[in-house]
Design a protein around this motif. Structure first.
Motif, PDB file in Angstrom:
ATOM      1  N   GLY A  30       0.775  -1.168   0.117  1.00 43.34           N
ATOM      2  CA  GLY A  30      -0.126  -0.022   0.094  1.00 43.34           C
ATOM      3  C   GLY A  30       0.934   1.214   0.128  1.00 43.34           C
ATOM      4  N   ASP A  31       2.050   1.081   0.294  1.00 43.72           N
ATOM      5  CA  ASP A  31       3.193   2.344   0.123  1.00 43.72           C
ATOM      6  C   ASP A  31       3.665   2.462  -1.071  1.00 43.72           C
ATOM      7  N   THR A  64      16.071   0.796   3.442  1.00 40.95           N
ATOM      8  CA  THR A  64      16.276  -0.285   4.590  1.00 40.95           C
ATOM      9  C   THR A  64      15.142  -0.655   5.362  1.00 40.95           C
ATOM     10  N   LYS A  65      14.399   0.470   5.953  1.00 38.88           N
ATOM     11  CA  LYS A  65      13.114   0.303   6.584  1.00 38.88           C
ATOM     12  C   LYS A  65      12.087  -0.274   5.779  1.00 38.88           C
ATOM     13  N   HIS A  66      12.084   0.161   4.310  1.00 41.90           N
ATOM     14  CA  HIS A  66      10.893  -0.229   3.842  1.00 41.90           C
ATOM     15  C   HIS A  66      11.337  -1.860   3.287  1.00 41.90           C
ATOM     16  N   LEU A  67      12.261  -1.819   2.939  1.00 39.82           N
ATOM     17  CA  LEU A  67      12.656  -3.200   2.772  1.00 39.82           C
ATOM     18  C   LEU A  67      12.551  -4.207   3.975  1.00 39.82           C
ATOM     19  N   GLN A  68      12.502  -3.828   5.084  1.00 39.80           N
ATOM     20  CA  GLN A  68      12.123  -4.611   6.241  1.00 39.80           C
ATOM     21  C   GLN A  68      10.891  -5.026   6.342  1.00 39.80           C
ATOM     22  N   VAL A  69       9.748  -3.796   6.030  1.00 37.10           N
ATOM     23  CA  VAL A  69       8.392  -4.143   5.955  1.00 37.10           C
ATOM     24  C   VAL A  69       7.986  -5.130   4.870  1.00 37.10           C
ATOM     25  N   LEU A  70       8.691  -4.966   3.733  1.00 45.69           N
ATOM     26  CA  LEU A  70       8.489  -6.001   2.554  1.00 45.69           C
ATOM     27  C   LEU A  70       8.893  -7.322   3.056  1.00 45.69           C
ATOM     28  N   ALA A  71      10.086  -7.505   3.624  1.00 42.44           N
ATOM     29  CA  ALA A  71      10.573  -8.655   4.306  1.00 42.44           C
ATOM     30  C   ALA A  71       9.726  -9.351   5.309  1.00 42.44           C
ATOM     31  N   ASP A  72       9.289  -8.574   6.199  1.00 44.71           N
ATOM     32  CA  ASP A  72       8.295  -9.061   7.543  1.00 44.71           C
ATOM     33  C   ASP A  72       6.912  -9.700   6.530  1.00 44.71           C
TER      34      ASP A  72
END
Length: 121
Positions: A30-31, A64-72
């Motif tokens: 959604g982002d 990095t923060k966005h990739l962590q959300v995607l990884a989660d």
């Protein structure tokens, strides 16, 4: 006359649990930035954060923060290559989300068919 029961109470819970499992995927996608990262990773294979930020005004920390959300959400995973960390798209979870959307589409089709039938009577 008994009150109408919600579709969840009538046994649609099993279908709902599939939708519930997909909720983090839809939230992550959604982002706009995360959606762009997914598009880049789909087209480019495994990429480093430096590669993902090249030519953009987004910081490495933000990526990095966005990739962590995607990884989660299970949409990406990282691969260690020496001292570098590469990020790669994970298509399996997106396929799960697509199946959830197919379920919703079928429910809409059924509802519209019932409505059409009722209006034609």
């Amino acid at each position: 006359m008994s009150p109408r029961t919600s579709p969840l109470a009538k046994g649609a819970r099993s279908k709902h649990s599939g939708l519930q499992k997909s909720a983090p995927i839809f939230a992550a996608l959604g982002d706009e930035t995360r959606l762009r990262l997914i598009a880049v990773l789909c087209a480019g294979g495994a990429l480093s954060i430096a590669q993902l930020t090249a030519g953009t005004d987004i910081t490495r920390q933000a990526v990095t923060k966005h990739l962590q959300v995607l990884a989660d959400a299970g949409l990406v995973h990282d691969i260690r290559q020496g001292r570098e960390r590469l990020w790669e798209f994970e298509p399996t979870r997106l396929e799960e989300a697509r199946r959830s959307l197919d379920t919703i589409a079928q429910q809409w089709d059924q509802a519209l068919t019932r409505l059409k039938s009722m209006l034609e009577q």
